[in-house]
Structures are given as structure tokens and as C-alpha cells.
Design a protein around this motif. Structure first.
Motif, PDB file in Angstrom:
ATOM      1  N   ALA A 107       3.597  77.717 125.080  1.00  0.00           N
ATOM      2  CA  ALA A 107       4.956  77.691 124.521  1.00  0.00           C
ATOM      3  C   ALA A 107       4.995  76.631 123.374  1.00  0.00           C
ATOM      4  N   PHE A 108       6.134  77.081 122.474  1.00  0.00           N
ATOM      5  CA  PHE A 108       6.275  76.185 121.525  1.00  0.00           C
ATOM      6  C   PHE A 108       6.809  74.949 122.367  1.00  0.00           C
ATOM      7  N   ALA A 109       6.607  73.725 121.751  1.00  0.00           N
ATOM      8  CA  ALA A 109       6.809  72.540 122.300  1.00  0.00           C
ATOM      9  C   ALA A 109       7.084  71.641 121.249  1.00  0.00           C
ATOM     10  N   SER A 110       8.514  70.744 121.536  1.00  0.00           N
ATOM     11  CA  SER A 110       8.675  69.548 120.412  1.00  0.00           C
ATOM     12  C   SER A 110       9.012  68.279 121.076  1.00  0.00           C
ATOM     13  N   GLN A 111       9.208  67.241 120.359  1.00  0.00           N
ATOM     14  CA  GLN A 111       9.514  65.958 120.692  1.00  0.00           C
ATOM     15  C   GLN A 111      10.710  66.163 121.862  1.00  0.00           C
ATOM     16  N   GLY A 112      11.607  66.924 121.330  1.00  0.00           N
ATOM     17  CA  GLY A 112      12.922  67.075 122.276  1.00  0.00           C
ATOM     18  C   GLY A 112      12.451  67.749 123.690  1.00  0.00           C
ATOM     19  N   THR A 113      11.636  68.684 123.865  1.00  0.00           N
ATOM     20  CA  THR A 113      11.370  69.234 124.987  1.00  0.00           C
ATOM     21  C   THR A 113      10.566  68.545 126.033  1.00  0.00           C
ATOM     22  N   LEU A 114       9.495  67.750 125.135  1.00  0.00           N
ATOM     23  CA  LEU A 114       8.502  66.741 125.889  1.00  0.00           C
ATOM     24  C   LEU A 114       8.906  65.551 126.279  1.00  0.00           C
ATOM     25  N   VAL A 115       9.565  64.876 125.256  1.00  0.00           N
ATOM     26  CA  VAL A 115       9.919  63.361 125.471  1.00  0.00           C
ATOM     27  C   VAL A 115      11.396  63.371 125.628  1.00  0.00           C
ATOM     28  N   PHE A 116      12.503  63.752 124.712  1.00  0.00           N
ATOM     29  CA  PHE A 116      13.944  63.443 124.974  1.00  0.00           C
ATOM     30  C   PHE A 116      14.249  63.848 126.183  1.00  0.00           C
ATOM     31  N   TRP A 129      10.493  56.237 123.422  1.00  0.00           N
ATOM     32  CA  TRP A 129      11.913  56.963 123.234  1.00  0.00           C
ATOM     33  C   TRP A 129      12.791  56.995 124.443  1.00  0.00           C
ATOM     34  N   VAL A 130      12.110  56.876 125.755  1.00  0.00           N
ATOM     35  CA  VAL A 130      12.834  56.997 127.023  1.00  0.00           C
ATOM     36  C   VAL A 130      13.755  55.551 127.059  1.00  0.00           C
ATOM     37  N   PRO A 131      13.217  54.663 126.891  1.00  0.00           N
ATOM     38  CA  PRO A 131      14.021  53.404 126.889  1.00  0.00           C
ATOM     39  C   PRO A 131      15.141  53.256 125.883  1.00  0.00           C
ATOM     40  N   ILE A 132      14.992  53.841 124.670  1.00  0.00           N
ATOM     41  CA  ILE A 132      16.038  53.935 123.786  1.00  0.00           C
ATOM     42  C   ILE A 132      17.243  54.937 124.122  1.00  0.00           C
ATOM     43  N   VAL A 133      16.714  56.208 124.670  1.00  0.00           N
ATOM     44  CA  VAL A 133      17.616  57.035 125.016  1.00  0.00           C
ATOM     45  C   VAL A 133      18.540  56.500 126.254  1.00  0.00           C
ATOM     46  N   LYS A 134      17.755  56.097 127.107  1.00  0.00           N
ATOM     47  CA  LYS A 134      18.581  55.353 128.370  1.00  0.00           C
ATOM     48  C   LYS A 134      19.474  54.170 128.015  1.00  0.00           C
ATOM     49  N   ALA A 135      19.165  53.211 127.201  1.00  0.00           N
ATOM     50  CA  ALA A 135      19.974  52.234 126.719  1.00  0.00           C
ATOM     51  C   ALA A 135      21.028  52.759 126.108  1.00  0.00           C
ATOM     52  N   ALA A 136      20.955  53.850 125.435  1.00  0.00           N
ATOM     53  CA  ALA A 136      22.168  54.483 124.583  1.00  0.00           C
ATOM     54  C   ALA A 136      22.925  55.401 125.768  1.00  0.00           C
ATOM     55  N   GLY A 137      22.568  55.502 126.968  1.00  0.00           N
ATOM     56  CA  GLY A 137      23.413  56.185 128.071  1.00  0.00           C
ATOM     57  C   GLY A 137      23.601  57.774 127.543  1.00  0.00           C
ATOM     58  N   ALA A 138      22.586  58.220 126.787  1.00  0.00           N
ATOM     59  CA  ALA A 138      22.758  59.581 126.511  1.00  0.00           C
ATOM     60  C   ALA A 138      22.351  60.424 127.872  1.00  0.00           C
ATOM     61  N   THR A 139      23.054  61.369 128.225  1.00  0.00           N
ATOM     62  CA  THR A 139      22.707  62.444 129.128  1.00  0.00           C
ATOM     63  C   THR A 139      22.998  63.888 128.771  1.00  0.00           C
ATOM     64  N   ALA A 140      22.701  64.777 129.495  1.00  0.00           N
ATOM     65  CA  ALA A 140      22.851  66.006 129.147  1.00  0.00           C
ATOM     66  C   ALA A 140      24.325  66.441 129.541  1.00  0.00           C
ATOM     67  N   ASN A 141      25.042  65.725 130.153  1.00  0.00           N
ATOM     68  CA  ASN A 141      26.605  66.150 130.330  1.00  0.00           C
ATOM     69  C   ASN A 141      27.357  66.162 129.023  1.00  0.00           C
TER      70      ASN A 141
END
Length: 352
Positions: free
Chosen positions: A118-127, A340-352
Motif C-alpha cells: 500500500a501507499f502510505a503517508s504521514q497521514g495514514t501512518l502517524v496522524f 506528532w501524536v502529542p501535538i494532535v492530542k493537545a489540539a483536540g483534533a478528532t475524526a468527528n
């Protein structure tokens, strides 16, 4: 009474029954040891031969984003060239949706035989590991890194009718109407999504994320004025920019894009410290034989180091990286998860 030695070693047992039993046990143990040795040799031989005979049938290449996306452009080039090199067709299967988790979860469930990658990106593997509570896969445990390809910057775009001419205009509008300005993406967890999240975090503004099934649909939403803006891979929107169908306000890298030399970076325009450069590559299911991974790595490294790749992908805005080993690619994923995981979680970003 006659004392017996503590061991029967070196003693001829005149009891024919006991002697026969020992001989049978000895013969049985030798057969078991021989079978075990043969098994190890055959396993090693099979491992050595697996890449020599590979592939013997078509290879499926899963693409987690829609046709026309950056992932699709790179995958189709790679599939065509890899098919030529390996002598078997590489079948592209676009499976967009849910930020790429649909395709990546399928890969995680696939047989680890080298016939599904599969093609994999920073989005699919990290974010996605931070955005989704249950993405359906673990980026470190479920995948075998194959080949790192390179990266690409995003560009901030607005509808052609927008009065904004620079990123700070968007900041002012967002502060004037908190929680009202919208931005589109090709799905939760994509670099388009995280670019908007980081923009809001750096500028202390509240934006509303509107995910679409794929990048083309997200770009169309900007063109139509359904959303106030979007952050998309430069190769995905370069034709719309040149056709004046969208208006570029800034690129997300710290250096200007060769494709858009007249468009300043966001950092240049007062959004200090803002930087998003998304990377991508190819992965296989965990457990794929190491020699098969090595063969795919060698071929893909050769393909993307070729002059043809530079001529075809370079002008579209792709920054192709020097060849990288699977182990180095794997370390990059682990390091980026930690960043990146701490940055995303600190921003409160979710898939909703």
C-alpha cells in the motif's frame, strides 16, 4: 550385597528388554533431531528462494486516497514501473474514505506474502493514530516498511471570490467570527486536515473542519465556495491555481515551492514557526519475508532515483528523497509518532 555405580554409563545391560528400549529411544531421538535439522534447512532454503521466485502473480497496490490525489499520482507511476521491473502487473485499487483507514486496515489483514502492498503517508501512518480512537491498525506493529519515497508541501487556498489576499486576513476573519470559518480536507487524519489544525493552533483561532471523501472533492468545495479555505498537496491543486479556479495564499513549507515561486510561505507572511511537509512511501503487511521486502525496496528505490521519476514527478512538486532502507523508514515512522501524536492530542483534533 553388590553396590551399583551411580550411573549406567559404560555398563552393558544384560536385560534384553531394557537394552532394546534404550536403543529404540536413541533411534527415535536421532530421527527427531534429523527431522528438526531438515526443517530448519528447508525453512532457510524457502526464505532464500522466496524472493528468487517472487512474484509469480499480479501484485495489488492499495491506495488510501481517491483517483487524482497525490497518493494516486505516485502510486500509478510506481505501479507501472514496478510491474515492468518484476514482470507481473501491479493492480491499483483506490480505497478512499475515513482518512485512509479503510485501505490501511485492509492491508493489515492481508496475507504477508508480498502480493499486497500500500501507499502510505504521514497521514495514514502517524496522524491517524492520534485522530482515530480505533483506526483498525497499529502503524508499528501491523506493517513492514518497504520504501520511503519523499515528500510534498501543501498550499493554502481560498475561493477565487474570497476577499482574503494573505493568511493574516484569514486569521483576522477567524478571530472576528470564532468557530465559523470552515476548511475542507480529503478526510480526517490527512495532511490537509492537520495543516488546518496546526494553523488554528499556531494562530490561536478556532476553525471548523469539513472532511470530504477525497482530496479532489475537498478542492472542489473550495472552488465552489462551500468552505472558506483548504490546505492541499501542491501537485493536487497546481492546475486549479494556474487556471485561477482557486487563489493561493501561502505554502506550508519553510521554503517556497518551485511550482509556485511567487507564493510566499506562511512563515514568511507572519505565521511564524508554521511548517507542514507531508511524506509518503510504501508498506507491506507485517511478517512479509525480509528478502521480499528487500527486493521491493531495491526496485522502488531504483525507480524513484531514476531520471524518469525526476522528470515526471519533480515538475509536479514532488520532492523525491535519496534511497532509504526499510529499517530507516521504520525509525522515521516511530520518531514522527512521538513528535506528532502529542501535538494532535493537545489540539483536540478528532475524526468527528
Amino acid at each position: 550385597p553388590v553396590s551399583r555405580p551411580p550411573s549406567d554409563a559404560g555398563i552393558i545391560d544384560r536385560d534384553p528388554t531394557r537394552s532394546s528400549c534404550r536403543m529404540i529411544r536413541f533411534a527415535t531421538e536421532r530421527r527427531r533431531a534429523l527431522r528438526a535439522t531438515i526443517g530448519v534447512v528447508l525453512a532457510l532454503a524457502a526464505g532464500t528462494a522466496s524472493a528468487q521466485g517472487y512474484p509469480t502473480k499480479p501484485i495489488k497496490l492499495l491506495v488510501p486516497l481517491a483517483a487524482g490525489s497525490t497518493a494516486d499520482i505516485v502510486s500509478r507511476f510506481a505501479g507501472q514501473e514496478l510491474g515492468k521491473a518484476l514482470g507481473q502487473p501491479v493492480v491499483i485499487e483506490n480505497k478512499p474514505g475515513a482518512g485512509g483507514t479503510i485501505a490501511m486496515a485492509e492491508l493489515a489483514r492481508s496475507a504477508p506474502d508480498g502480493y499486497t502492498i500500500a501507499f502510505a503517508s504521514q497521514g495514514t501512518l502517524v496522524f491517524n493514530q492520534a485522530i482515530y480512537a480505533k483506526p483498525g491498525y497499529d502503524s508499528v506493529r501491523d506493517f513492514a516498511p518497504v520504501s520511503f519515497v519523499g515528500g510534498v508541501s501543501n498550499v493554502m487556498i481560498v475561493p477565487p471570490s474570497s476577499t482574503a489576499t494573505k493568511p493574516l486576513d484569514i486569521v483576522a476573519a477567524a478571530k472576528a467570527k470564532p468557530g465559523e470559518l470552515t476548511f475542507s480536507s480529503g478526510g480526517a487524519g490527512t495532511s490537509h486536515h492537520l495543516s488546518g489544525v496546526l494553523f488554528g493552533q499556531v494562530t490561536d483561532t478556532k476553525l471548523v473542519h469539513v472532511p470530504y471523501k477525497g482530496a479532489p472533492q475537498g478542492v472542489q468545495a473550495v472552488m465552489a465556495g462551500e468552505v472558506a479555505m483548504g490546505f492541499f498537496n501542491t501537485p493536487t491543486v497546481i492546475s486549479q491555481i494556474k487556471g485561477n479556479l482557486v487563489k493561493p495564499l501561502g505554502v506550508t513549507s519553510l521554503k517556497r515551492s518551485p511550482l509556485l515561486p511567487d507564493v510566499p510561505t506562511l512563515d514568511e507572511q507572519g505565521i511564524k514557526g508554521y511548517e507542514v511537509n507531508t511524506w509518503f512511501g510504501f508498506v507491506a503487511p507485517a511478517g512479509t519475508p525480509a528478502d521480499v521486502v528487500a527486493k521491493l525496496n531495491a526496485e522502488l528505490n531504483r525507480i524513484f532515483a531514476s531520471q524518469e521519476a525526476k522528470d515526471k514527478l519533480g515538475p509536479q512538486g514532488f520532492d523525491l528523497a535519496p534511497p532509504m532502507t526499510p529499517a530507516t523508514f521504520g525509525k522515521l515512522v516511530v520518531d514522527d509518532l512521538a513528535k506528532w501524536v502529542p501535538i494532535v492530542k493537545a489540539a483536540g483534533a478528532t475524526a468527528n
